[in-house]
Design a protein around this motif. Structure first.
Motif, PDB file in Angstrom:
ATOM      1  N   ARG A   1      -9.269  -0.091  -5.881  1.00 19.63           N
ATOM      2  CA  ARG A   1      -8.125  -0.078  -4.968  1.00 19.63           C
ATOM      3  C   ARG A   1      -7.590   1.328  -4.719  1.00 19.63           C
ATOM      4  O   ARG A   1      -6.664   1.508  -3.930  1.00 19.63           O
TER       5      ARG A   1
ATOM      6  N   GLN B   1     -13.716   6.799  -3.269  1.00 20.24           N
ATOM      7  CA  GLN B   1     -13.017   5.540  -3.492  1.00 20.24           C
ATOM      8  C   GLN B   1     -13.428   4.965  -4.835  1.00 20.24           C
ATOM      9  O   GLN B   1     -14.585   5.074  -5.252  1.00 20.24           O
TER      10      GLN B   1
ATOM     11  N   SER C   1      -3.949   0.846  -2.745  1.00 19.31           N
ATOM     12  CA  SER C   1      -3.870  -0.361  -1.927  1.00 19.31           C
ATOM     13  C   SER C   1      -3.608  -1.571  -2.812  1.00 19.31           C
ATOM     14  O   SER C   1      -3.974  -1.587  -3.994  1.00 19.31           O
ATOM     15  N   SER C   2      -2.939  -2.548  -2.227  1.00 23.89           N
ATOM     16  CA  SER C   2      -2.634  -3.802  -2.941  1.00 23.89           C
ATOM     17  C   SER C   2      -2.101  -3.510  -4.341  1.00 23.89           C
ATOM     18  O   SER C   2      -2.656  -3.963  -5.348  1.00 23.89           O
ATOM     19  N   SER C   3      -1.016  -2.755  -4.392  1.00 26.41           N
ATOM     20  CA  SER C   3      -0.513  -2.260  -5.674  1.00 26.41           C
ATOM     21  C   SER C   3      -0.202  -3.400  -6.659  1.00 26.41           C
ATOM     22  O   SER C   3       0.192  -4.505  -6.255  1.00 26.41           O
ATOM     23  N   GLN C   4      -0.394  -3.095  -7.936  1.00 21.97           N
ATOM     24  CA  GLN C   4      -0.119  -4.030  -9.024  1.00 21.97           C
ATOM     25  C   GLN C   4       0.859  -3.365  -9.986  1.00 21.97           C
ATOM     26  O   GLN C   4       0.979  -2.134 -10.016  1.00 21.97           O
TER      27      GLN C   4
ATOM     28  N   ASP D   1      -0.106  -0.410 -11.953  1.00 22.15           N
ATOM     29  CA  ASP D   1      -0.230   0.894 -11.287  1.00 22.15           C
ATOM     30  C   ASP D   1       0.992   1.775 -11.547  1.00 22.15           C
ATOM     31  O   ASP D   1       0.990   2.959 -11.201  1.00 22.15           O
TER      32      ASP D   1
ATOM     33  N   ASN E   1       0.848  -1.198   0.000  1.00 24.19           N
ATOM     34  CA  ASN E   1       0.000   0.000   0.000  1.00 24.19           C
ATOM     35  C   ASN E   1       0.877   1.239   0.000  1.00 24.19           C
ATOM     36  O   ASN E   1       2.030   1.201   0.457  1.00 24.19           O
TER      37      ASN E   1
END
Lengths: 108, 115
Positions: free
Chosen positions: A58, A55, A75-78, A81, A18
């Motif tokens: 993510r 929001q 959040s919960s980066s990929q 991103d 995150n």
């Protein structure tokens, strides 16, 4: 015009982590937007958020107008991103001033 | 969200020639359009603001005779780079707002290379 400062300038994340990006602005605004610039240069609208909290999946953002800052949360980066995130703010004449951007690199 | 289309996406021209870039709002009437310039690894800098039917307002330091802006209709604004030189090579991006909203939407950008 409005001065917009973004921090940090660079951010390296491990996939799944995150992070928080910050945007400070120098005066009252009636427009504040967050963008993600993709590798081809296109600016993707993330949030239109002159105040309050929003929001979208993510991503979320909060603007505290009275204290002249906005935060973008990832959040919960990929790996998708990765890219440059810009904050832009504008006063009553609607011209947007851009910050210098935060370059995010998400490693697998 | 609203759609803004910019054309061409990429152009190479010879020094001394002029180049026209188009910016169209496809699904809303854009009362105001903005033109930005972005150098590599840098942020966007506002060049000018145009309102439909009015002369454009240029930011300080932007040559209005070199960067001609026309906003003849509520869906189209054009930027013409006149007598282009290599130092005009850059990424040009337009944005538009309208419909009573202050949210801005951006075109895909045009990468101009002057050789």
């Amino acid at each position: 015009g409005i001065q917009v400062e973004q921090s940090p300038p660079d951010l390296i994340l491990q996939e799944g982590a995150n992070s928080t990006l910050r945007c400070n602005f120098s005066d009252s605004v009636n427009n504040l937007q967050w963008f993600h610039q993709n590798p081809w240069g296109q600016l993707i609208n993330l949030f239109y958020i002159p105040s309050g909290t929003k929001q979208n999946g993510r991503l979320s953002a909060t603007t505290v107008a009275t204290e002249r800052y906005s935060l973008l949360y990832i959040s919960s980066s990929q790996t998708t991103d990765s890219g440059v995130y810009f904050c832009a703010a504008g006063p009553n004449d609607y011209k947007l001033s851009f910050g210098a951007g935060t370059t995010v690199t998400v490693r697998a | 969200g609203a759609v803004v289309s910019q054309h061409p996406s990429r152009v190479i021209c010879k020094s001394g020639t002029s180049v026209k870039i188009e910016c169209r709002s496809l699904d809303f009437q854009a009362t105001t359009m903005f033109w930005y310039r972005q150098f590599p690894k840098q942020s966007l800098m506002l060049m000018a603001t145009s309102n439909e039917g009015s002369k454009a307002t240029y930011e300080q330091g932007v040559e209005k005779d070199k960067f001609l802006i026309n906003h003849a209709s509520l869906t189209l604004s054009t930027l013409t780079v006149t007598s282009a030189h290599p130092e005009d090579s850059s990424f040009y991006i337009c944005s538009a707002r309208g419909g009573g909203s202050t949210e801005a939407f951006f075109g895909q950008g045009t990468r101009l290379t002057v050789v």
